[in-house]
Design an enzyme around this catalytic site. Structure first.
Site, PDB file in Angstrom:
ATOM      1  N   GLY A 226      -0.037  -7.980   4.699  1.00 18.24           N
ATOM      2  CA  GLY A 226      -1.409  -7.538   4.948  1.00 18.24           C
ATOM      3  C   GLY A 226      -1.746  -7.578   6.419  1.00 18.24           C
ATOM      4  O   GLY A 226      -1.641  -6.586   7.144  1.00 18.24           O
TER       5      GLY A 226
ATOM      6  N   HIS B  24       0.139  -3.046  -2.281  1.00 19.16           N
ATOM      7  CA  HIS B  24      -0.210  -4.232  -3.055  1.00 19.16           C
ATOM      8  C   HIS B  24      -1.732  -4.322  -3.096  1.00 19.16           C
ATOM      9  O   HIS B  24      -2.392  -4.243  -2.058  1.00 19.16           O
ATOM     10  CB  HIS B  24       0.390  -5.470  -2.380  1.00 19.16           C
ATOM     11  CG  HIS B  24       0.132  -6.756  -3.089  1.00 19.16           C
ATOM     12  ND1 HIS B  24       0.906  -7.208  -4.138  1.00 19.16           N
ATOM     13  CD2 HIS B  24      -0.822  -7.702  -2.903  1.00 19.16           C
ATOM     14  CE1 HIS B  24       0.444  -8.382  -4.554  1.00 19.16           C
ATOM     15  NE2 HIS B  24      -0.613  -8.698  -3.827  1.00 19.16           N
TER      16      HIS B  24
ATOM     17  N   GLY C 264      -6.451 -16.059  -2.380  1.00 20.41           N
ATOM     18  CA  GLY C 264      -7.894 -15.934  -2.200  1.00 20.41           C
ATOM     19  C   GLY C 264      -8.290 -15.307  -0.878  1.00 20.41           C
ATOM     20  O   GLY C 264      -9.326 -14.668  -0.796  1.00 20.41           O
ATOM     21  N   PHE C 265      -7.451 -15.473   0.121  1.00 20.95           N
ATOM     22  CA  PHE C 265      -7.804 -14.977   1.452  1.00 20.95           C
ATOM     23  C   PHE C 265      -6.567 -14.457   2.171  1.00 20.95           C
ATOM     24  O   PHE C 265      -5.501 -15.070   2.072  1.00 20.95           O
ATOM     25  CB  PHE C 265      -8.431 -16.097   2.295  1.00 20.95           C
ATOM     26  CG  PHE C 265      -9.662 -16.669   1.651  1.00 20.95           C
ATOM     27  CD1 PHE C 265     -10.912 -16.106   1.892  1.00 20.95           C
ATOM     28  CD2 PHE C 265      -9.568 -17.733   0.765  1.00 20.95           C
ATOM     29  CE1 PHE C 265     -12.041 -16.606   1.266  1.00 20.95           C
ATOM     30  CE2 PHE C 265     -10.694 -18.242   0.134  1.00 20.95           C
ATOM     31  CZ  PHE C 265     -11.936 -17.678   0.383  1.00 20.95           C
TER      32      PHE C 265
ATOM     33  N   SER D  49      -0.438  -4.608   1.918  1.00 25.00           N
ATOM     34  CA  SER D  49      -1.539  -5.227   1.180  1.00 25.00           C
ATOM     35  C   SER D  49      -2.884  -4.673   1.649  1.00 25.00           C
ATOM     36  O   SER D  49      -3.318  -4.913   2.779  1.00 25.00           O
ATOM     37  CB  SER D  49      -1.512  -6.740   1.353  1.00 25.00           C
ATOM     38  OG  SER D  49      -2.610  -7.284   0.647  1.00 25.00           O
TER      39      SER D  49
ATOM     40  N   GLY E 143      -4.673 -13.439   5.896  1.00 24.34           N
ATOM     41  CA  GLY E 143      -4.655 -14.014   7.242  1.00 24.34           C
ATOM     42  C   GLY E 143      -4.270 -15.479   7.322  1.00 24.34           C
ATOM     43  O   GLY E 143      -4.483 -16.108   8.350  1.00 24.34           O
TER      44      GLY E 143
ATOM     45  N   ASP F   8      -4.930  -6.518  -4.253  1.00 25.49           N
ATOM     46  CA  ASP F   8      -5.379  -7.861  -4.620  1.00 25.49           C
ATOM     47  C   ASP F   8      -6.735  -7.795  -5.301  1.00 25.49           C
ATOM     48  O   ASP F   8      -7.747  -7.576  -4.633  1.00 25.49           O
ATOM     49  CB  ASP F   8      -5.542  -8.719  -3.353  1.00 25.49           C
ATOM     50  CG  ASP F   8      -4.222  -9.222  -2.815  1.00 25.49           C
ATOM     51  OD1 ASP F   8      -3.388  -9.678  -3.617  1.00 25.49           O
ATOM     52  OD2 ASP F   8      -4.040  -9.175  -1.582  1.00 25.49           O
TER      53      ASP F   8
ATOM     54  N   ASP G 292       4.297 -13.243  -1.061  1.00 23.40           N
ATOM     55  CA  ASP G 292       2.995 -12.757  -0.595  1.00 23.40           C
ATOM     56  C   ASP G 292       2.260 -13.880   0.129  1.00 23.40           C
ATOM     57  O   ASP G 292       2.023 -14.940  -0.450  1.00 23.40           O
ATOM     58  CB  ASP G 292       2.190 -12.297  -1.815  1.00 23.40           C
ATOM     59  CG  ASP G 292       0.773 -11.864  -1.470  1.00 23.40           C
ATOM     60  OD1 ASP G 292       0.451 -11.687  -0.281  1.00 23.40           O
ATOM     61  OD2 ASP G 292      -0.012 -11.707  -2.421  1.00 23.40           O
ATOM     62  N   GLY G 293       1.891 -13.590   1.365  1.00 20.21           N
ATOM     63  CA  GLY G 293       1.082 -14.538   2.126  1.00 20.21           C
ATOM     64  C   GLY G 293       1.741 -14.922   3.435  1.00 20.21           C
ATOM     65  O   GLY G 293       2.821 -15.517   3.433  1.00 20.21           O
TER      66      GLY G 293
HETATM   67  C1  DX5 Z   1      -3.972 -13.941  -0.834  1.00 21.38           C
HETATM   68  C2  DX5 Z   1      -3.546 -12.501  -0.631  1.00 21.38           C
HETATM   69  C3  DX5 Z   1      -2.860 -12.340   0.694  1.00 21.38           C
HETATM   70  C4  DX5 Z   1      -2.628 -10.889   1.097  1.00 21.38           C
HETATM   71  C5  DX5 Z   1      -1.585 -10.778   2.150  1.00 21.38           C
HETATM   72  O1  DX5 Z   1      -4.655 -14.038  -2.025  1.00 21.38           O
HETATM   73  O2  DX5 Z   1      -2.744 -12.085  -1.708  1.00 21.38           O
HETATM   74  O3  DX5 Z   1      -1.663 -13.045   0.661  1.00 21.38           O
HETATM   75  O4  DX5 Z   1      -2.346 -10.024   0.100  1.00 21.38           O
HETATM   76  O5  DX5 Z   1      -2.232 -10.967   3.275  1.00 21.38           O
HETATM   77  P1  DX5 Z   1      -1.641 -11.622   4.564  1.00 21.38           P
HETATM   78  O6  DX5 Z   1      -0.464 -10.804   4.959  1.00 21.38           O
HETATM   79  O7  DX5 Z   1      -2.801 -11.496   5.484  1.00 21.38           O
HETATM   80  O8  DX5 Z   1      -1.287 -13.023   4.247  1.00 21.38           O
END
Ligand code: DX5
Length: 218
Positions: free
Chosen positions: A197, A33, A142-143, A9, A145, A35, A175-176
């Site tokens: 990510g 990926h 949205g974020f 990501s 980490g 975003d 994802d996440g």
């Molecule tokens: C949220 C993002 C995150 C990102 C992955 O909107 O989509 O999930 O790509 O990041 P990490 O691995 O930091 O959760």
């Protein structure tokens, strides 16, 4: 289940060296990926088609683009032109995504539906056959980490079960908060594609991190 795929990501990479960061992990991942955030669907901004286009000549990796936007269909041509192979749009934006799926395909894009943590699997049930992939968010979008939400595991199982029982080809993507610890939980629940990510790009050594996640998945 298909072999596990890891998607790096870009959101967690150092944006001042985005190309370099992707090249470094390229041999150890299956895709990138991307975003895209619009400040409306999610309270954050990230990057758009011009940044993605600048990365396209650097790698042959699959470009998987998650459109956290309220009007992504207006930009499908831009994302196709930028070299994206696949887009995901949110079911929360298009309660009936039949038309938007057709619009993505007209641009030669693979199509997926994403679901936020509170959205039940039933929301996409009538539309799963439209999908090349189904993206089950394991954090609130949205974020980067954030911590993996284990409460989403039963939904991953439900989506997996419906893909299999209806003989659909869609990849189940998560994802996440994916790490070497959480990836196997999502794998056991039926996920095939893992967006990573922070655990990759913020690791001391992203190559070792990619290998550790791969190993944990096997
Ligand atoms: C949220 C993002 C995150 C990102 C992955 O909107 O989509 O999930 O790509 O990041 P990490 O691995 O930091 O959760």
């Amino acid at each position: 289940m298909k072999p596990a795929k890891i998607y790096a990501s870009a959101l967690a990479a150092d944006f001042s060296r985005l190309g370099e960061e992707i090249k470094r992990v390229e041999p150890f991942v299956d895709g990138v990926h991307l975003d895209v955030m619009d400040g409306h669907f999610v309270p954050n901004l990230s990057f758009g088609a011009p940044v993605i286009k600048s990365l396209r000549p650097l790698t042959d990796l699959h470009f998987d683009t998650q459109l956290m936007m309220t009007n992504p269909h207006e930009y499908f041509a831009d994302f196709a032109d930028a070299g994206c192979e696949a887009v995901s749009v949110h079911i929360e934006v298009y309660p009936d995504p039949t038309e938007v799926a057709a619009m993505a395909r007209e641009q030669g894009l693979r199509f997926g539906l994403a679901l936020n943590p509170p959205t039940p699997a039933d929301a996409i049930a009538p539309y799963m056959a439209l999908c090349d992939h189904i993206l089950v968010m394991t954090v609130h979008p949205g974020f980067g980490g954030q911590s993996f939400l284990e409460s989403v595991l039963p939904k991953i199982e439900k989506v997996r079960e419906r893909v299999d029982s209806n003989d659909l080809g869609a990849d189940v993507q998560v994802d996440g908060g994916i790490t070497a610890t959480t990836a196997p939980l999502a794998r056991s629940a039926g996920a095939e594609a893992f967006v990573v990510g922070t655990a990759l790009f913020r690791a001391e050594n992203p190559v070792d991190a990619a290998k550790a996640i791969r190993e944990a998945l096997n």
